[in-house]
Structure formats: structure tokens, C-alpha cells
Scaffold this active site. Structure first.
Site, PDB file in Angstrom:
ATOM      1  N   ASN A  10       0.828  -1.202   0.000  1.00  0.00           N
ATOM      2  CA  ASN A  10       0.000   0.000   0.000  1.00  0.00           C
ATOM      3  C   ASN A  10       0.858   1.247   0.000  1.00  0.00           C
ATOM      4  O   ASN A  10       2.029   1.211   0.399  1.00  0.00           O
ATOM      5  CB  ASN A  10      -0.886   0.060   1.264  1.00  0.00           C
ATOM      6  CG  ASN A  10      -1.983  -0.978   1.266  1.00  0.00           C
ATOM      7  OD1 ASN A  10      -2.452  -1.418   0.214  1.00  0.00           O
ATOM      8  ND2 ASN A  10      -2.396  -1.374   2.454  1.00  0.00           N
ATOM      9  N   ASP A  12       0.829   4.646   2.045  1.00  0.00           N
ATOM     10  CA  ASP A  12       0.227   5.194   3.256  1.00  0.00           C
ATOM     11  C   ASP A  12       0.184   6.716   3.202  1.00  0.00           C
ATOM     12  O   ASP A  12       1.178   7.363   2.856  1.00  0.00           O
ATOM     13  CB  ASP A  12       1.027   4.788   4.491  1.00  0.00           C
ATOM     14  CG  ASP A  12       0.911   3.306   4.817  1.00  0.00           C
ATOM     15  OD1 ASP A  12       0.074   2.630   4.192  1.00  0.00           O
ATOM     16  OD2 ASP A  12       1.655   2.844   5.699  1.00  0.00           O
ATOM     17  N   LYS A  39       0.509  -4.177   5.047  1.00  0.00           N
ATOM     18  CA  LYS A  39       0.988  -5.099   6.075  1.00  0.00           C
ATOM     19  C   LYS A  39       2.032  -6.065   5.515  1.00  0.00           C
ATOM     20  O   LYS A  39       3.073  -6.305   6.139  1.00  0.00           O
ATOM     21  CB  LYS A  39      -0.174  -5.879   6.690  1.00  0.00           C
ATOM     22  CG  LYS A  39      -1.135  -5.047   7.510  1.00  0.00           C
ATOM     23  CD  LYS A  39      -2.067  -5.893   8.329  1.00  0.00           C
ATOM     24  CE  LYS A  39      -1.346  -6.575   9.462  1.00  0.00           C
ATOM     25  NZ  LYS A  39      -0.815  -5.623  10.464  1.00  0.00           N
ATOM     26  N   ARG A 218       2.754  -4.133  26.618  1.00  0.00           N
ATOM     27  CA  ARG A 218       3.020  -5.247  27.540  1.00  0.00           C
ATOM     28  C   ARG A 218       3.935  -6.294  26.926  1.00  0.00           C
ATOM     29  O   ARG A 218       4.379  -7.206  27.621  1.00  0.00           O
ATOM     30  CB  ARG A 218       1.703  -5.913  27.971  1.00  0.00           C
ATOM     31  CG  ARG A 218       0.862  -5.081  28.907  1.00  0.00           C
ATOM     32  CD  ARG A 218      -0.247  -5.912  29.520  1.00  0.00           C
ATOM     33  NE  ARG A 218      -1.260  -6.282  28.547  1.00  0.00           N
ATOM     34  CZ  ARG A 218      -2.170  -7.248  28.741  1.00  0.00           C
ATOM     35  NH1 ARG A 218      -2.148  -7.964  29.853  1.00  0.00           N
ATOM     36  NH2 ARG A 218      -3.075  -7.496  27.809  1.00  0.00           N
ATOM     37  N   ASP A 241       5.883   6.742  17.325  1.00  0.00           N
ATOM     38  CA  ASP A 241       4.785   6.352  16.431  1.00  0.00           C
ATOM     39  C   ASP A 241       4.696   4.829  16.448  1.00  0.00           C
ATOM     40  O   ASP A 241       5.650   4.141  16.084  1.00  0.00           O
ATOM     41  CB  ASP A 241       5.078   6.865  15.015  1.00  0.00           C
ATOM     42  CG  ASP A 241       3.947   6.601  14.026  1.00  0.00           C
ATOM     43  OD1 ASP A 241       2.975   5.909  14.396  1.00  0.00           O
ATOM     44  OD2 ASP A 241       4.056   7.064  12.881  1.00  0.00           O
ATOM     45  N   GLY A 246       3.454  -3.827  14.959  1.00  0.00           N
ATOM     46  CA  GLY A 246       3.052  -5.230  14.836  1.00  0.00           C
ATOM     47  C   GLY A 246       3.620  -5.878  13.587  1.00  0.00           C
ATOM     48  O   GLY A 246       3.986  -7.059  13.596  1.00  0.00           O
ATOM     49  N   ASP A 247       3.705  -5.102  12.502  1.00  0.00           N
ATOM     50  CA  ASP A 247       4.289  -5.639  11.269  1.00  0.00           C
ATOM     51  C   ASP A 247       5.778  -5.893  11.441  1.00  0.00           C
ATOM     52  O   ASP A 247       6.308  -6.908  10.972  1.00  0.00           O
ATOM     53  CB  ASP A 247       4.054  -4.668  10.106  1.00  0.00           C
ATOM     54  CG  ASP A 247       2.593  -4.557   9.728  1.00  0.00           C
ATOM     55  OD1 ASP A 247       1.834  -5.509  10.005  1.00  0.00           O
ATOM     56  OD2 ASP A 247       2.210  -3.512   9.170  1.00  0.00           O
TER      57      ASP A 247
END
Length: 307
Positions: A10, A12, A39, A218, A241, A246-247
Site C-alpha cells: 500500500n 500510506d 501489512k 506489555r 509512532d 506489529g508488522d
């Protein structure tokens, strides 16, 4: 060995705001940036920064954005020979408002060419021979299933965006990497107890062999096919940021697994890489290299046993 990523690419559009808008609310942004994303591509770029032999399988449009996305991946040492240009549709896009302080964000994705990725596109040598095959859900589910069935390597699935998944796909997954929301969606559970023990019970209900639940600040919860459940806390950093953290985790986890690291060690490495990735703007603004991760690993806590 190698890591092959089948997934989305993508462009962004990142808008900095003082705070995220509520439903039906307008807020004023202070800046805008156009950056490479998706992703799948973010995860491939993270893996490419950390090791060699990373391949991307996907689709872009036949537009200027396509060239920018391919160049950005190549700069991250990712082989893009299996990324196809698709006539008549645009490259995928994502609009991402990000809070200036703390880096919390929202993401709205328009798939574009990503929706055109077919099972035939993943019937290729880089999928068949991958040491680790990394998948997400921003491409058609039939294509994800075909890729998981076609590889001889370790299958890592990041089930995002969250959606119900067939048990036969989950049974092909060696390591499932949901966040808490995605875990609850897959387990059919309402919001509730977010303790590590409760989340581990939900993870055990799924058909995947091992589950790693990402928990933001966490860290991550490791629920292996065999052995104790572990909670892995991240090292201390000052986040700018969180977009793409996660990626980065998924790319780093796959890179470590491809090197032969045990799951718990691979998760500790991935938590450290993801923490570093939050120290710059954008999904790829602070992707670390292996030297950076190794240096910070000394400050990453050892995992604690759950239950």
C-alpha cells in the site's frame, strides 16, 4: 533458507493529529506524509532489514505509486521479482491519522490491486521453497489458503484485519500471531479478562500449533504447542509512532525463526525489534537492522512463566 511474504503493498497517507477523532468528529491535522506501507510489504521490509533472502509476492497497480512501493522494498533488500503490476486498478492505499504524542493511530485501507492477488500467483518457487512463509489477511482469503498449502516451510499467519478463519487454514499454521482483539475474534469471545492466563486459554482453543499474542506495551504472550506459556516484556524505549510495530514484530519473528531460533527466543528478538520500530515516524521510519536489535537485546527482560 529464506523468508517469503505473501501479502499487501500500500501507499500510506499519514496525518499527524493532536488526538484521534471520535465517531462523526472532525479534527485538524498538523502535517501529512506519503509513505510506503501495506501489512505484507511492511513485514517484508522489516525482515529484509534484519536478514537476507527475503522475497515478496503480491500485486500493485500500473500507476506511479507502484514504482514507489517496489523501489522502497528493493531498498530494504527485498526481492520483488514476484510482485506483479495490475492494469486497470490502483495500488492499494491506507489513510492513517497518528497522535503526535504517544503515536496511537487508526488505519483505513482501500485494497486496490491487493484484491486481485490469486491462488495462481502464489504457486511459485519462492513460496514452495520458503524456510518461513509469512501471511496476513489484506489479500483474498482463498489466496492465503493456497499459499499456506503450497509451502514446505514454517507457516506464520498474522490474522489481520480480523475476520473468521476456517479451521482447515488454522490447522496449516505453525505460528499464529494475533493481537488481543484478533485473538478474541478468532476464539468467538467477548471483551473480558485480559490477563495473560485468560488470553492463553483463548489461544489454546485455536487450531494453530503455536500462538504468539502481541500485547502492545506489555510485549507478547507465547503459547507454544509444547511447553510453558511465557510473557515477554519489551525493552524500555521512548515511542514516537506505533504505526507498523506489529508488522515489524512479524517480520522480525519470521527472520529469527528462519535462522533456526526456538520460538521463545524468536519472540524476544521480535519484541525488541518492534520496540525499536516505534522510535521513528511511519510504519518503516525506524525499522532496525540486526546490529541495533542485538544491542538492545541486553536491555530486554527475560520472559516470565505464566501460570
Amino acid at each position: 533458507m529464506s523468508v517469503t511474504v505473501v501479502g499487501s503493498l500500500n501507499e500510506d497517507v499519514v496525518v499527524t493529529v493532536d488526538r484521534l477523532p471520535g465517531r462523526g468528529e472532525t479534527v485538524i491535522g498538523s502535517s501529512v506524509a506519503v509513505l510506503p506501507g501495506g501489512k505484507g510489504a511492511n513485514q517484508a521490509a522489516a525482515a529484509g532489514r534484519l536478514g537476507t533472502g527475503v522475497h515478496m509476492v503480491g500485486r500493485v497497480g500500473d500507476d506511479p505509486a507502484a514504482g514507489r512501493q517496489l523501489a522502497a522494498l528493493a531498498e530494504a533488500r527485498v526481492n520483488v521479482g514476484r510482485v506483479q503490476r495490475t492494469a486497470g486498478v490502483p495500488t492499494g492505499t491506507a489513510t492513517i491519522p497518528v497522535e503526535a504524542v504517544g503515536g496511537e493511530n487508526l488505519i483505513v485501507v482501500v485494497p486496490g490491486a491487493n484484491a486481485e492477488l490469486t491462488p495462481a500467483d502464489v504457486d511459485v518457487e519462492s513460496v514452495h521453497r520458503a524456510g518461513v512463509l509469512l501471511l496476513q489477511l489484506e489479500t483474498p482469503l482463498d489466496t492465503v489458503r493456497a499459499a499456506a498449502a503450497a509451502t514446505r516451510g514454517t507457516v506464520v499467519l498474522n490474522p489481520a484485519p480480523a475476520q473468521p478463519l476456517p479451521a482447515e487454514l488454522l490447522a496449516q499454521v505453525d505460528v499464529l500471531v494475533p493481537n488481543e482483539h484478533e485473538l478474541r475474534r478468532l476464539a468467538g469471545a467477548a471483551d473480558g479478562d485480559a490477563s495473560p492466563g485468560a488470553l492463553a486459554e483463548l489461544a489454546r482453543e485455536l487450531a494453530a500449533r503455536s500462538v504468539v499474542v502481541t500485547l502492545g506495551e506489555r510485549g507478547a504472550l507465547v503459547v507454544p504447542a509444547d511447553g510453558p506459556v511465557l510473557l515477554q516484556a519489551p525493552p524500555p524505549v521512548e515511542p514516537v509512532d506505533t504505526t507498523g510495530a506489529g508488522d515489524c514484530f512479524c517480520g522480525a519473528l519470521s527472520s529469527a525463526l528462519d535462522r533456526g531460533e526456538p520460538l521463545a527466543d524468536a519472540v524476544r528478538y521480535a519484541v525488541t525489534a518492534a520496540a525499536l520500530s516505534t522510535t521513528g515516524a511511519g510504519a518503516r521510519g525506524a525499522l532496525p537492522d540486526d546490529d541495533g536489535v542485538q544491542a538492545l537485546l541486553r536491555r530486554t527482560p527475560e520472559p516470565t512463566r505464566v501460570g
